[in-house]
Design a protein around this motif. Structure first.
Motif, PDB file in Angstrom:
ATOM      1  N   GLY A 404      -1.951  -0.423  -6.266  1.00 57.18           N
ATOM      2  CA  GLY A 404      -2.190  -0.611  -4.834  1.00 57.18           C
ATOM      3  C   GLY A 404      -0.957  -0.411  -3.976  1.00 57.18           C
ATOM      4  N   LYS A 407       0.764   4.916  -4.120  1.00 56.46           N
ATOM      5  CA  LYS A 407       1.174   6.168  -4.766  1.00 56.46           C
ATOM      6  C   LYS A 407       0.119   7.257  -4.592  1.00 56.46           C
ATOM      7  N   THR A 408      -1.108   6.889  -4.891  1.00 57.19           N
ATOM      8  CA  THR A 408      -2.178   7.879  -4.736  1.00 57.19           C
ATOM      9  C   THR A 408      -2.304   8.306  -3.278  1.00 57.19           C
ATOM     10  N   SER A 409      -2.079   7.369  -2.385  1.00 65.06           N
ATOM     11  CA  SER A 409      -2.177   7.702  -0.962  1.00 65.06           C
ATOM     12  C   SER A 409      -1.150   8.768  -0.585  1.00 65.06           C
TER      13      SER A 409
HETATM   14  P1  TTP Z   1      -3.433   3.639  -3.519  1.00 67.66           P
HETATM   15  O1  TTP Z   1      -2.533   4.558  -2.800  1.00 67.66           O
HETATM   16  O2  TTP Z   1      -4.633   4.205  -4.147  1.00 67.66           O
HETATM   17  O3  TTP Z   1      -2.590   2.778  -4.542  1.00 67.66           O
HETATM   18  P2  TTP Z   1      -1.870   3.272  -5.888  1.00 67.66           P
HETATM   19  O4  TTP Z   1      -2.237   4.642  -6.231  1.00 67.66           O
HETATM   20  O5  TTP Z   1      -0.435   2.976  -5.734  1.00 67.66           O
HETATM   21  O6  TTP Z   1      -2.479   2.241  -6.934  1.00 67.66           O
HETATM   22  P3  TTP Z   1      -2.879   2.520  -8.476  1.00 67.66           P
HETATM   23  O7  TTP Z   1      -1.644   2.373  -9.260  1.00 67.66           O
HETATM   24  O8  TTP Z   1      -3.839   1.403  -8.777  1.00 67.66           O
HETATM   25  O9  TTP Z   1      -3.508   3.847  -8.587  1.00 67.66           O
HETATM   26  O10 TTP Z   1      -3.926   2.502  -2.510  1.00 67.66           O
HETATM   27  C1  TTP Z   1      -3.036   1.859  -1.641  1.00 67.66           C
HETATM   28  C2  TTP Z   1      -3.815   0.879  -0.797  1.00 67.66           C
HETATM   29  O11 TTP Z   1      -4.708   1.575   0.024  1.00 67.66           O
HETATM   30  C3  TTP Z   1      -4.627  -0.118  -1.592  1.00 67.66           C
HETATM   31  O12 TTP Z   1      -4.282  -1.399  -1.124  1.00 67.66           O
HETATM   32  C4  TTP Z   1      -6.044   0.175  -1.264  1.00 67.66           C
HETATM   33  C5  TTP Z   1      -5.955   0.937   0.032  1.00 67.66           C
HETATM   34  N1  TTP Z   1      -7.019   1.969   0.141  1.00 67.66           N
HETATM   35  C6  TTP Z   1      -7.902   1.903   1.187  1.00 67.66           C
HETATM   36  O13 TTP Z   1      -7.842   1.022   2.017  1.00 67.66           O
HETATM   37  N2  TTP Z   1      -8.864   2.872   1.305  1.00 67.66           N
HETATM   38  C7  TTP Z   1      -8.964   3.878   0.398  1.00 67.66           C
HETATM   39  O14 TTP Z   1      -9.862   4.732   0.526  1.00 67.66           O
HETATM   40  C8  TTP Z   1      -8.037   3.924  -0.700  1.00 67.66           C
HETATM   41  C9  TTP Z   1      -8.103   5.033  -1.726  1.00 67.66           C
HETATM   42  C10 TTP Z   1      -7.081   2.943  -0.774  1.00 67.66           C
END
Ligand code: TTP
Ligand code: MG
Length: 614
Positions: A404, A407-409
């Motif tokens: 969360g 990173k994916t964002s």
């Molecule tokens: P991500 O960027 O998906 O987090 P991450 O990739 O670092 O986590 P992981 O290691 O589990 O893959 O999400 C960052 C935050 O954004 C998280 O708190 C959830 C939020 N989010 C939304 O609010 N809406 C969305 O559509 C997505 C994908 C994430």
């Protein structure tokens, strides 16, 4: 994608509830453009309808005349042959001709109308699908797949009804009503008034029915959406339901949802059940009145039996369009609701591309820069806060951080799946907002944790329908990413046909295919988000070797929780709560003894406690 339940507010409201099923002229003008290309056909249908109706109206007149001609003959004691000569034969001949003409007209009208209707449906469906392809990913976060499918498959049918059944049907029925009214008043005013006596009652019943039906109709639509969403969620989540022994409670839950739908439908059945018999009742009472009054007039010589017959016939023709009109209003409401939903999709904001995009250099050098980027999926819930970094061409970068962290964002933004709110993202010095997304995405190879395979064979899934990638190349790349060994074992090998989603392969196998898929594009930038998370350590080591070779002439970005896999990256960025907290090479960060150091320590200790060396 999670499936929100209907009834909630927010964005999805307009797809589920708040259906304004009233006639909305503004919306109607928008929707009519689907029918406009076929205006000639619709006009023809209208013309055919008019002719058919004219014949319909004329028929009782002929019948009445025929009866009178016969009665005259009988009363004057004329022989049958003479009656025939007196014009009855001509009447019957004309009548037969008209019946034949009506048959042809009716056939042509139905064909014109139905084929036009099917074309309209086809066009709307294509338009909605085309639109859906252009929508940003954020749209699909908010709208469950089941609902989007309904929008593309079912709603165009309902909307088509608006043009073919409703608009033209109403037109026809109004014409019939007017023509019948004209015909009866012209024939006999007092008997016409007698027939009209039933009108106020009918009008009242129709208004009450319409109001009732509208409320019930909305209820039915909402309940149906509820059932659909419930099924959508529970069929895709069948595994979870079974694992948590929720079958029984889910069956009960469904019984309630189902019952609500049943009740709404039952209300409709009751209202319809009252409306039709009531109208019939009024109609027969009016008939009785007509028989009584018409009988008196006929006996008194003011009217003929043929006229009375004609009036009875016209009465039937009068009530039928009235009933149809009431039902057409009903359909009008449902098709307006469908139209509104289709329009809502058509008005969604598309993925924004600049009007005059900066051409993307070929090949790219692959320099990536985030310049004070802020991003939130919704409102001000910042997921990324002031993120800045530069990845030089050919460098390998890695992002690590807690679940969360964002990173994916970061990757989603780089690929242009979402729009960032502040700052700039640049590829080769050009801000991505000024390039066409389709153009620069070509240069980015993406490997994700959840891999979606399309329906088709393995080779096609690797080359992604790009015919320029030869079979030889597909095999070479598959060998490169170590996918060949499992592909060879599949029945049919590279020709093995997968179902949509690729559910028959393991997650790791799907990831290997996804790797191969990304490489067939030979992208200048390779992005991997947990790309090896589902792959066993042995295969991963083999891929790592391949990756090292791959990285030589391209910029790579990797996200990984298993830190061992990114140790060799040129630069590692540690993300914490949407901010970059540390960056540097593995050695630098270890020396720094900050967040990264702790993460490594945790993983190392955790692994050694389990007796495994990472
Ligand atoms: P991500 O960027 O998906 O987090 P991450 O990739 O670092 O986590 P992981 O290691 O589990 O893959 O999400 C960052 C935050 O954004 C998280 O708190 C959830 C939020 N989010 C939304 O609010 N809406 C969305 O559509 C997505 C994908 C994430
Ligand atoms: Mg992630």
């Amino acid at each position: 994608m999670n499936v929100p339940m209907p009834g909630g507010g927010g964005q999805r409201g307009k797809f589920y509830t708040n259906e304004k099923a009233r006639f909305n002229p503004r919306l109607f003008r928008k929707l009519i453009r689907f029918a406009l290309p076929y205006w000639k056909m619709l006009l023809l249908a209208l013309l055919l309808m008019g002719l058919f109706t004219a014949a319909d109206i004329y028929r009782p007149l002929l019948e009445g005349q025929a009866i009178d001609a016969f009665m005259e003959g009988v009363s004057e004691g004329t022989l049958p042959m003479q009656v025939a000569r007196n014009g009855l034969m001509q009447l019957v001949g004309l009548y037969a001709l008209m019946v034949l003409a009506q048959f042809v007209l009716s056939y042509c009208r139905t064909m014109t109308l139905r084929s036009t209707g099917q074309r309209i449906i086809r066009d709307i469906r294509s338009a909605v699908f085309r639109k859906v392809q252009r929508l940003p990913l954020s749209f699909f976060d908010k709208h469950p797949a089941g609902v989007v499918v309904t929008r593309i498959v079912n709603d165009p049918d309902a909307l088509n009804e608006l043009f073919t059944t409703v608009v033209l049907g109403m037109f026809q029925n109004i014409i019939v009503l007017m023509a019948v009214t004209f015909a009866i008043f012209r024939t006999d005013v007092s008997m016409a008034l007698c027939l009209m006596a039933a009108m106020p009652l009918i009008a009242l019943a129709t208004i009450v029915f319409r109001l009732k039906a509208r409320v019930i109709f909305l209820e039915i639509r909402n309940r149906l959406a509820h059932i659909n969403a419930f099924l959508d969620e529970h069929i895709s989540g069948m595994g979870v339901i079974k694992a948590f022994h929720m079958e029984k409670s889910k069956i009960d839950e469904f019984r309630n949802v189902n019952k609500a739908y049943y009740k709404a439908n039952m209300r409709n059945v009751v209202v319809m059940g009252i409306f039709r018999p009531f109208i019939d009742c009024v109609r027969y009472l009016a008939l009785a009145l007509l028989l009584w009054y018409g009988g008196i007039r006929t006996l008194g010589g003011a009217a003929s039996i043929g006229m009375l017959y004609m009036f009875i016939k016209y009465m039937g023709m009068f009530f039928h369009p009235l009933m149809e009109l009431a039902e057409e209003f009903n359909t009008l409401q449902s098709s307006m609701a469908a139209g509104e939903k289709i329009n809502a999709i058509l008005e969604e904001d598309e993925e924004v591309d600049p009007a005059d995009p900066v051409p993307v250099a070929r090949p790219l050098t692959g320099r990536i820069e985030f310049d004070h980027v802020w991003f939130a999926y919704e409102g001000e819930n910042w997921v990324l806060r002031d993120v800045s970094f530069v990845i030089e061409p050919g460098q390998s970068a890695a992002f690590v951080g807690a679940t969360g962290a964002g990173k994916t964002s970061i990757i989603s933004l780089l690929c242009g799946f979402y729009e960032y709110q502040k700052g700039r993202i640049l590829i080769d010095g050009v801000e991505i907002k000024s390039m066409s997304k389709k153009d620069y995405r070509r240069h980015i190879g993406l490997v994700l944790q959840d891999v979606f395979l399309m329906a088709g064979d393995i080779a096609t899934n690797i080359r992604m329908w790009n015919e320029r990638v030869s079979d030889e190349r597909v095999r070479e790349i598959a060998r490169y990413v170590q996918a060949d060994s499992f592909i060879d074992k599949l029945p049919g090998g590279y020709d093995h046909v997968l179902r949509s989603g690729g559910g028959t392969l393991s997650s790791g196998e799907r990831q290997l295919i996804s790797f191969a898929r990304a490489l067939t594009q030979d992208p200048e930038i390779l992005v991997m988000d947990e790309a090896t998370a589902n792959i066993d350590t042995n295969t991963e080591l083999l891929i790592q070797e391949a990756l090292l070779r791959l990285q030589q002439n391209r910029t790579t970005i990797a996200v990984a929780h298993r830190l061992s896999t990114i140790k060799n990256a040129d630069r590692i960025f540690v993300i914490h709560k949407g901010r970059i907290r540390e960056s540097g090479s593995h050695d630098e960060l270890m020396e720094h003894r900050g967040l990264y150091y702790h993460l490594v320590q945790l993983q190392y200790n955790g692994a050694s406690e389990q007796g495994q060396q990472t």
